[in-house]
Structures are given as structure tokens and as C-alpha cells.
Design a protein around this motif. Structure first.
Motif, PDB file in Angstrom:
ATOM      1  N   PRO A   7     -23.757 -39.945 -50.523  1.00 51.24           N
ATOM      2  CA  PRO A   7     -23.461 -40.443 -49.176  1.00 51.24           C
ATOM      3  C   PRO A   7     -23.361 -41.965 -49.117  1.00 51.24           C
ATOM      4  O   PRO A   7     -24.095 -42.686 -49.801  1.00 51.24           O
ATOM      5  CB  PRO A   7     -24.658 -39.961 -48.342  1.00 51.24           C
ATOM      6  CG  PRO A   7     -25.337 -38.928 -49.173  1.00 51.24           C
ATOM      7  CD  PRO A   7     -25.067 -39.282 -50.589  1.00 51.24           C
ATOM      8  N   SER A   8     -22.460 -42.427 -48.268  1.00 51.79           N
ATOM      9  CA  SER A   8     -22.330 -43.851 -47.953  1.00 51.79           C
ATOM     10  C   SER A   8     -22.720 -44.026 -46.485  1.00 51.79           C
ATOM     11  O   SER A   8     -22.098 -43.441 -45.591  1.00 51.79           O
ATOM     12  CB  SER A   8     -20.884 -44.302 -48.184  1.00 51.79           C
ATOM     13  OG  SER A   8     -20.707 -45.637 -47.764  1.00 51.79           O
ATOM     14  N   LEU A   9     -23.764 -44.824 -46.217  1.00 51.66           N
ATOM     15  CA  LEU A   9     -24.302 -44.954 -44.858  1.00 51.66           C
ATOM     16  C   LEU A   9     -23.421 -45.858 -44.005  1.00 51.66           C
ATOM     17  O   LEU A   9     -23.030 -46.954 -44.423  1.00 51.66           O
ATOM     18  CB  LEU A   9     -25.719 -45.528 -44.910  1.00 51.66           C
ATOM     19  CG  LEU A   9     -26.737 -44.755 -45.754  1.00 51.66           C
ATOM     20  CD1 LEU A   9     -28.093 -45.451 -45.718  1.00 51.66           C
ATOM     21  CD2 LEU A   9     -26.861 -43.315 -45.275  1.00 51.66           C
ATOM     22  N   LEU A  10     -23.134 -45.406 -42.773  1.00 55.38           N
ATOM     23  CA  LEU A  10     -22.311 -46.181 -41.852  1.00 55.38           C
ATOM     24  C   LEU A  10     -23.122 -46.719 -40.673  1.00 55.38           C
ATOM     25  O   LEU A  10     -23.111 -47.925 -40.397  1.00 55.38           O
ATOM     26  CB  LEU A  10     -21.138 -45.328 -41.350  1.00 55.38           C
ATOM     27  CG  LEU A  10     -20.179 -44.810 -42.435  1.00 55.38           C
ATOM     28  CD1 LEU A  10     -19.109 -43.918 -41.824  1.00 55.38           C
ATOM     29  CD2 LEU A  10     -19.546 -45.970 -43.196  1.00 55.38           C
ATOM     30  N   SER A  11     -23.817 -45.844 -39.940  1.00 56.89           N
ATOM     31  CA  SER A  11     -24.577 -46.325 -38.782  1.00 56.89           C
ATOM     32  C   SER A  11     -25.749 -45.397 -38.474  1.00 56.89           C
ATOM     33  O   SER A  11     -25.764 -44.231 -38.872  1.00 56.89           O
ATOM     34  CB  SER A  11     -23.674 -46.446 -37.546  1.00 56.89           C
ATOM     35  OG  SER A  11     -23.243 -45.162 -37.115  1.00 56.89           O
ATOM     36  N   LEU A  12     -26.718 -45.957 -37.737  1.00 59.11           N
ATOM     37  CA  LEU A  12     -27.922 -45.223 -37.341  1.00 59.11           C
ATOM     38  C   LEU A  12     -28.180 -45.459 -35.859  1.00 59.11           C
ATOM     39  O   LEU A  12     -28.124 -46.597 -35.391  1.00 59.11           O
ATOM     40  CB  LEU A  12     -29.120 -45.712 -38.156  1.00 59.11           C
ATOM     41  CG  LEU A  12     -30.474 -45.037 -37.902  1.00 59.11           C
ATOM     42  CD1 LEU A  12     -30.476 -43.639 -38.515  1.00 59.11           C
ATOM     43  CD2 LEU A  12     -31.608 -45.864 -38.500  1.00 59.11           C
ATOM     44  N   ASN A  13     -28.433 -44.374 -35.114  1.00 61.65           N
ATOM     45  CA  ASN A  13     -28.799 -44.464 -33.696  1.00 61.65           C
ATOM     46  C   ASN A  13     -30.138 -43.758 -33.479  1.00 61.65           C
ATOM     47  O   ASN A  13     -30.313 -42.624 -33.923  1.00 61.65           O
ATOM     48  CB  ASN A  13     -27.748 -43.793 -32.806  1.00 61.65           C
ATOM     49  CG  ASN A  13     -26.786 -44.811 -32.216  1.00 61.65           C
ATOM     50  OD1 ASN A  13     -25.809 -45.146 -32.850  1.00 61.65           O
ATOM     51  ND2 ASN A  13     -27.087 -45.308 -31.029  1.00 61.65           N
ATOM     52  N   ILE A  14     -31.074 -44.424 -32.819  1.00 60.59           N
ATOM     53  CA  ILE A  14     -32.370 -43.831 -32.496  1.00 60.59           C
ATOM     54  C   ILE A  14     -32.557 -43.896 -30.988  1.00 60.59           C
ATOM     55  O   ILE A  14     -32.454 -44.971 -30.393  1.00 60.59           O
ATOM     56  CB  ILE A  14     -33.527 -44.585 -33.199  1.00 60.59           C
ATOM     57  CG1 ILE A  14     -33.276 -44.664 -34.700  1.00 60.59           C
ATOM     58  CG2 ILE A  14     -34.856 -43.898 -32.915  1.00 60.59           C
ATOM     59  CD1 ILE A  14     -34.220 -45.598 -35.426  1.00 60.59           C
ATOM     60  N   ARG A  15     -32.854 -42.749 -30.370  1.00 60.42           N
ATOM     61  CA  ARG A  15     -32.996 -42.705 -28.911  1.00 60.42           C
ATOM     62  C   ARG A  15     -34.307 -42.025 -28.517  1.00 60.42           C
ATOM     63  O   ARG A  15     -34.696 -41.014 -29.098  1.00 60.42           O
ATOM     64  CB  ARG A  15     -31.819 -41.945 -28.284  1.00 60.42           C
ATOM     65  CG  ARG A  15     -30.505 -42.708 -28.339  1.00 60.42           C
ATOM     66  CD  ARG A  15     -29.338 -41.862 -27.856  1.00 60.42           C
ATOM     67  NE  ARG A  15     -29.033 -40.789 -28.806  1.00 60.42           N
ATOM     68  CZ  ARG A  15     -28.260 -40.935 -29.875  1.00 60.42           C
ATOM     69  NH1 ARG A  15     -27.710 -42.104 -30.147  1.00 60.42           N
ATOM     70  NH2 ARG A  15     -28.044 -39.919 -30.685  1.00 60.42           N
ATOM     71  N   ASN A  16     -34.974 -42.636 -27.537  1.00 61.23           N
ATOM     72  CA  ASN A  16     -36.185 -42.054 -26.922  1.00 61.23           C
ATOM     73  C   ASN A  16     -37.330 -41.823 -27.916  1.00 61.23           C
ATOM     74  O   ASN A  16     -38.165 -40.948 -27.700  1.00 61.23           O
ATOM     75  CB  ASN A  16     -35.849 -40.728 -26.221  1.00 61.23           C
ATOM     76  CG  ASN A  16     -34.919 -40.928 -25.048  1.00 61.23           C
ATOM     77  OD1 ASN A  16     -35.159 -41.766 -24.186  1.00 61.23           O
ATOM     78  ND2 ASN A  16     -33.834 -40.168 -25.020  1.00 61.23           N
ATOM     79  N   PHE A  17     -37.359 -42.615 -28.993  1.00 60.42           N
ATOM     80  CA  PHE A  17     -38.472 -42.517 -29.941  1.00 60.42           C
ATOM     81  C   PHE A  17     -39.464 -43.621 -29.584  1.00 60.42           C
ATOM     82  O   PHE A  17     -39.222 -44.796 -29.857  1.00 60.42           O
ATOM     83  CB  PHE A  17     -37.954 -42.670 -31.364  1.00 60.42           C
ATOM     84  CG  PHE A  17     -38.988 -42.405 -32.433  1.00 60.42           C
ATOM     85  CD1 PHE A  17     -40.060 -41.552 -32.202  1.00 60.42           C
ATOM     86  CD2 PHE A  17     -38.881 -42.994 -33.685  1.00 60.42           C
ATOM     87  CE1 PHE A  17     -41.005 -41.293 -33.182  1.00 60.42           C
ATOM     88  CE2 PHE A  17     -39.822 -42.752 -34.673  1.00 60.42           C
ATOM     89  CZ  PHE A  17     -40.879 -41.902 -34.417  1.00 60.42           C
ATOM     90  N   SER A  18     -40.579 -43.235 -28.986  1.00 58.04           N
ATOM     91  CA  SER A  18     -41.500 -44.210 -28.395  1.00 58.04           C
ATOM     92  C   SER A  18     -42.295 -45.014 -29.418  1.00 58.04           C
ATOM     93  O   SER A  18     -43.108 -45.855 -29.036  1.00 58.04           O
ATOM     94  CB  SER A  18     -42.454 -43.506 -27.420  1.00 58.04           C
ATOM     95  OG  SER A  18     -43.053 -42.369 -28.007  1.00 58.04           O
ATOM     96  N   LEU A  19     -42.058 -44.794 -30.712  1.00 53.11           N
ATOM     97  CA  LEU A  19     -42.629 -45.686 -31.716  1.00 53.11           C
ATOM     98  C   LEU A  19     -41.963 -47.057 -31.640  1.00 53.11           C
ATOM     99  O   LEU A  19     -42.541 -48.065 -32.026  1.00 53.11           O
ATOM    100  CB  LEU A  19     -42.435 -45.087 -33.116  1.00 53.11           C
ATOM    101  CG  LEU A  19     -42.967 -45.910 -34.296  1.00 53.11           C
ATOM    102  CD1 LEU A  19     -44.489 -46.042 -34.231  1.00 53.11           C
ATOM    103  CD2 LEU A  19     -42.559 -45.281 -35.620  1.00 53.11           C
TER     104      LEU A  19
END
Length: 678
Positions: A7-19
Motif C-alpha cells: 500500500p501507498s498511503l494517501l490521506s487519513l481522516n479521524i472523526r469524533n475520537f475524543s483522544l
């Protein structure tokens, strides 16, 4: 060699993770660079969790390579998992949307762009798309938690979204199965703080050799042949035991001779008792087999019920979310949509959510006296008095369905335990039947000998004994046949082993050259790979790669032959040489706190190892505790491209960290190096 794509990483989205509650952390987006991706922050700010989120989004909640075992001649595959509450335990219980916490990863494999979304609360794959040749396809399938998915049969899995996703990723990556990607991500592409070294792990090396340095079809053929060889070995051993039992029965009967205490009548009574007991034991076996079939059918029905209940729960939870949204909108229509974010920042950091200046205890107490008043104007907040009959009804249905789910899971557990008990009882009965048959043969022989004596004949081998000897002869022939079959399959396995070893010898030269570029950069002295035999379990010998340093004759077979930092970077060099060897397109590598064990003399050498990896177009993810070392400065100055995530800004930080001048200065130094170069 097996051609694979990583895999070649393009983007990361994190939502509503209260850490990550601060500065947009609850809806966080990051674009990976084919270069250095630096995740910085103090201890406890969530760096390790962030790297695990990448793994989780890509392969699911699987923590290590797939475990394959053989039980009663049947291959069993198990995927070890992290604890199901791994991410829940890192959430803030006071945050309202924990159940909506999710991560989305976009990545490319072999000209196919995947976007996958997983829920962190339920540990489930909720959405997946694939884009190829300009066309985007949304994958359809039943959503289910990973824990429940793993309990399904292979046939039952096929209608689920997770199965559809894994199937397409496997096809694009050209692995034999999705387990191959799980292996590569966990064992090769991710180097965690636990420092599991793969260069001295013979199981991992054997996996690489059999499935990736060689044709995987060849390894599959070898595995099947080894299984057949093992089955014939088992049958030969069982036949030997049966021959021994019959021979012992004859010898004991002849030895007893005329000293036998049992009268003819008693012998017949004992023989009849044994046969009666044998009939009962065999009847029990038939009953157990029938009961097992019934239990298997019942488990199949319960599994289908579990899937149905899971679907109904998902639908109810979605309906509840919609209804809760309507109620929430009525109550908080005029409230700033980020009120909870600001309030949480104030509570956790004891700092103003506008200017981020620390508040004294007196100021904090004055501003944040109670959650019932607005922390800005101190006017009472509207209480949650809105009523929704529909929401109440849905909640009651949800509770009822959850209880039904619990009961179903309990029944499945009971059935599986019962099946294990039935298997155990069957094995004991099988042994008992074998022993009874042996006793019957022995007594039959003794009675026959007594009859011969009573008729005035010599107690020499009679017709009955000759019959037993014929049985032994037949068993001997069977045993010989089983042994010959085992040898034939063993010879085939040996041929394939030689073919695979020959292929590995050809690979050594090329892989060693690549490895030397990395390892020699760090050690400051030539270090190469050699291919040597090592002894593994049960005296079995396999060929593995081992490092040899300088002019030493013997390779270093033990990791303890290196210092802590040396073994870490030699192992790192082996991983990167593997990625370089298999390189087809940009890939990624994650390494946690690589500078934690370095002494100052090795810092620049260590950076050179990573910079060598970045000569190919790759994404390198490194975490750092913001220590003030030359390692970070050097790699930041020389990386071809870079980006970073500052967890001191989006994560929860302690008062000590927020007041640390050294931490702040180090962070400013890193940001200057990153942004000045852009």
C-alpha cells in the motif's frame, strides 16, 4: 519470486475520537507525503495510537500474523486480535459522540485507490470504495463487528462488507490471501516500541521464504504434501499399536496356559460381559455422533440468527441516531455547534478555549462552576426536557434486541463447549472400544486353547491363533503401505524444499547488497547477509538470512551479539532491504521513536538509514517524543519532502507538558525546520 504490491498511503481522516479533542482533532485530516511524515508529541499524547489507527484502517484490528494450525487433519486459521475495547479505553467518557468515532484511510495499491472507513467504538468496517480507471465503486455488504465476523464460517463471511473489501485488496496486492497483507503490515511495515525483531525470528523468515521469495503455489503444494505425509505417518503408528495389542494378547494367553483360574463357564461369562460392554460403548459412539450432528445444525442456526440480530441492531442504532439528532436540534438549536469542544478544552486543559492561556484555580472555579450554566455568560443552559415517544420506543426495542443478542451469544458459547465435550467423550470411547476389542481377542484365544486341551489336543497354535496371525499379517501389509506412502510424500516435500532453497540462494546476493547499504551506513563497517542453516523445532533445519559484520567468519545468529541500538537498526535495515527488494511502487514504513535508544555518536548514522530508504519514493512515518537530538534535525534537513502532526496541539496534554519550556522550544525548532524548507 512472488510479485506483490504494497500500500501507498494517501490521506487519513479521524472523526469524533475524543483522544484528540483540541484544535480540530475531532475532525482531523492529514495528507501523507512520499517522504518524511513526523508525528510528534510528549508521552501519553497518543502517538502510538495514531500509528495503530493507520494499521487498523488498512487491515482491521489484527495485531500479528495469522496463526495456522492443524487439528485432527483439518487446517485451522486464526487471526489474533487486539482487545475489542482498545480504542474505547482511550476515549473520554464525557464525550457524547464516542460511538461515532471513526477513521478513514485512503491508499493506493497497484493503480487501485481504496478509501476505507472503520468505526473505532464497534471495531467494524462501515464503508469502502475502490477507484480504478477513473471509475469509483462503492462496495456493498453487511456491516458487522470484526469480533463477530471472525466467528463466521467462510461461506457465511461472503455476504459481509469486510469480506468484499479484503477480497478486492488481496486481488490488487496480488497476495495469496488477505492474511498475506496482515503479515506484511504487522511484521514488516510496522516497527513498534515493543521492538519485535524479525531478523532473528525463524518463523517470520520461513514465512517470507516460502510465500514471498518463492512461488506461493509451490508452498501451497508443499503444505498439502506435508499434511498427507503426516496423515500416513499417523495411520502407520496406529496400525503398529494394533499389531502390538494383538501380539500381546496372544503372548499373555499362551503364558497363562493351564494356570488360568477361570473355569470354562466363567470364561464364557466374562467374554459375554465384554461383548455386551462393547456393544454398549459402540452404541454410545453412534449416539454421540448423532448428537454432534444435531449440535452442529443448531450452531449453524444460531450463527444465522446472530447475523440477523446484528443487522437489526445496526438498523435500530441508525434510527436512534437520526431521532436523537432531531431531539438534539430542538434543544440546542441556538447553541454554537462547537460548544462541547470548547467546554471540553476548558475542562481538560484548564485553559481558555479562545487564547489558550492557563487559568488559575480561582479563575477556573469562577468560569467552570457547573455544567448547568454557560461557561461564557453563566446563564442557565436549556435542560434536556424534550420528549420523543419514538425515541423511547426505539430505545426499548434496542434493549430487547441487545438482550436477545446476549442470549444468542451465550447459547452459541454453550453449544461450542458441548461440541468440545462431545469430541472429548468420543475420543475416550474410541480408546475404550479399542481396549475392549483387545480383551475380547485375548479371552477368545484363551477359551480356544482350553477347548483344545479338553479334547486331548496339545496346546499348540490352532485355527483361532492362525486367524489372529492372518489379521496381524494384513495389518503389517497395511503398515508397510502407509510407510511407503509417507516416504513418497516426504520425497516430494524434499524436492520442493531443495527447489525453494536453490531459489533463496539466488536471492541472497541481491538482497545482501541492498541490506549492506542500510546496515553499513549505521554501523560504520561493512555488514552483509548470508544464508545459513539453523535448527528449529523438533530438530528441523531451515535456511535463514543472518548478518555478518566486517571480516568475521561466523554470522551473528543471536541478537544479543549486538548492542541494543545496533540490533534495532540492523533489524530495521533488514526490513528496509525487504521493502526495497519487493519495490514496485511507493510503499510506507512506520517506526516508533527510533532515536529513543541511540547514543549521540550514532544519531547521524541512524538518520542516514532512513534517508537511504527515502531514495525510493516512499512514505516514512516516524514518531518522536520531542527530545532535543541531532537525529531529528538531520533527517528533517535532508528528507526530500515532509509533513508532520503535532499531538501537543490536537491531543490531551498534561499541565507539566503545557508548561514545559524545553518541550515548547523543541517543538518550535521542528516546525521551523519543516516550514522553512517548504
Amino acid at each position: 519470486m512472488n510479485q506483490i504490491f504494497l500500500p501507498s498511503l494517501l490521506s487519513l481522516n479521524i472523526r469524533n475520537f475524543s483522544l484528540y479533542p483540541n484544535n480540530g482533532g475531532l475532525d482531523f485530516h492529514y495528507d501523507f507525503k512520499n517522504g518524511l511524515n513526523l508525528f510528534v508529541g510528549g508521552n501519553g499524547t497518543g502517538k502510538t495510537t495514531l500509528t495503530k489507527l493507520i494499521k487498523f484502517a488498512l487491515i482491521g484490528h489484527y495485531r500479528e500474523q495469522t496463526d495456522t494450525s492443524i487439528y485432527k487433519g483439518v487446517e485451522r486459521i486464526k487471526r489474533p486480535e487486539y482487545p475489542k475495547n482498545y480504542y474505547r479505553n482511550r476515549m473520554d467518557d464525557g464525550f457524547a459522540n464516542n460511538n461515532l468515532a471513526e477513521v478513514t484511510l485512503t491508499f493506493n495499491i497497484n493503480n487501485s485507490e481504496f478509501s476505507v472507513t472503520r468505526n473505532l467504538y464497534d471495531i467494524s468496517l462501515t464503508k469502502a470504495t475502490v477507484k480504478k480507471s477513473g471509475k469509483t465503486i462503492k462496495l456493498e455488504g453487511v456491516v458487522i463487528s470484526q469480533e463477530k465476523y471472525e466467528k463466521l464460517s467462510e461461506k457465511e463471511k461472503q455476504k459481509h462488507l469486510q469480506f468484499k473489501y479484503e477480497e478486492l485488496v488481496t486481488e490488487a496486492a496480488q497476495f495469496g490471501s488477505f492474511d498475506g497483507l496482515i503479515f506484511f503490515v504487522n511484521e514488516i511495515l510496522y516497527f513498534g516500541e515493543d521492538r519485535n525483531l524479525i531478523l532473528w525470528d525463524w518463523n517470520i523468515q520461513e514465512e517470507l521464504s516460502s510465500k514471498y521469495f518463492n512461488d506461493p503455489a509451490l508452498d501451497t503444494k508443499r503444505s498439502k504434501l506435508k499434511l498427507k505425509q503426516k496423515n500416513f505417518d499417523t495411520q502407520a503408528r496406529q496400525t503398529s499399536e494394533e499389531i502390538k495389542a494383538i501380539t500381546d494378547a496372544i503372548n499373555q494367553a499362551e503364558k497363562a496356559g493351564s494356570d488360568k483360574n477361570l473355569s470354562g463357564k466363567d470364561a464364557y461369562v466374562s467374554l459375554n460381559d465384554l461383548k455386551t460392554k462393547l456393544d454398549k460403548e459402540e452404541a454410545k459412539i453412534l449416539s454421540l455422533q448423532k448428537e454432534r450432528v444435531e449440535c452442529t445444525e443448531q450452531r449453524k442456526y444460531l450463527n444465522s440468527m446472530r447475523i440477523k440480530i446484528s443487522q437489526q441492531l445496526n438498523e435500530l442504532e441508525n434510527d436512534i441516531k437520526i431521532e436523537e439528532g432531531k431531539v438534539h436540534d430542538i434543544i440546542w438549536r441556538n447553541k454554537n455547534p462547537k460548544y462541547e469542544v470548547y467546554q471540553k478544552h476548558l475542562k481538560n486543559n484548564r485553559a481558555c478555549p479562545a487564547c489558550n492561556q492557563a487559568l488559575s484555580d480561582k479563575e477556573f472555579s469562577k468560569v467552570y462552576e457547573t455544567g448547568e450554566d454557560c461557561f461564557v455568560c453563566h446563564k442557565p443552559l436549556k435542560s434536556n426536557t424534550a420528549k420523543s415517544p419514538k425515541l423511547l420506543k426505539l430505545s426499548q426495542e434496542l434493549e430487547k434486541k441487545q438482550n436477545e443478542q446476549v442470549n444468542t451469544e451465550r447459547k452459541i458459547t454453550e453449544i461450542e463447549k458441548k461440541l468440545d465435550d462431545l469430541d472429548s467423550a468420543y475420543n475416550k470411547l474410541d480408546v475404550s472400544v479399542f481396549n475392549l476389542k483387545t480383551e475380547i481377542r485375548k479371552l477368545d484365544f484363551e477359551i480356544n486353547q482350553d477347548q483344545s486341551k479338553n479334547k486331548g489336543k496339545e496346546p499348540s497354535p490352532d485355527d483361532f491363533k492362525r486367524k489372529l496371525q492372518l489379521v496381524i499379517k494384513e495389518l503389517e501389509e497395511k503398515k508397510k503401505k502407509y510407510q511407503e506412502e509417507s516416504k513418497n510424500y516426504g520425497d516430494e516435500v524434499a524436492k520442493i524444499n531443495k527447489q525453494m532453497n536453490d531459489m533463496q540462494v539466488k536471492i541472497v546476493s541481491e538482497l545482501s547488497k541492498i541490506f549492506s547499504k542500510f546496515a553499513s551506513n549505521f554501523l560504520g563497517i561493512e555488514c552483509v547477509l548470508v544464508n545459513e542453516d539453523v535448527v528449529v523445532e523438533k530438530g528441523r533445519r531451515i535456511k535463514v538470512f543472518l548478518p555478518r559484520v566486517g571480516k568475521e567468519i561466523q554470522p551473528r545468529e543471536e541478537e544479543e551479539a549486538f548492542s541494543e541500538s545496533q540490533r534495532f537498526f540492523v533489524d530495521l535495515s533488514f526490513r528496509m532491504s525487504l521493502l526495497n527488494y519487493f519495490y514496485k511502487e511507493p510503499a510506507f514504513f512506520i517506526c516508533e521513536t527510533p532515536d529513543s535508544s541511540l547514543d549521540i555518536s550514532y544519531e547521524r548514522n541512524a538518520a542516514e538509514v532512513f534517508l537511504e530508504y527515502l531514495k525510493q519514493k516512499n512514505a516514512l512515518v516516524i514518531t518522536s517524543n520531542l527530545n532535543n537530538s541531532d537525529f531529528l534535525s538531520y533527517i528533517l534537513k535532508n528528507a526530500p519532502d515532509k509533513n508532520h502532526i503535532n499531538l501537543l496541539k490536537i491531543g490531551r496534554i498534561s499541565n507539566i507538558q503545557s508548561d514545559s519550556k524545553i518541550l515548547i522550544q523543541t517543538n518550535e525548532k521542528i516546525e521551523k525546520l519543516i516550514y522553512d524548507r517548504r
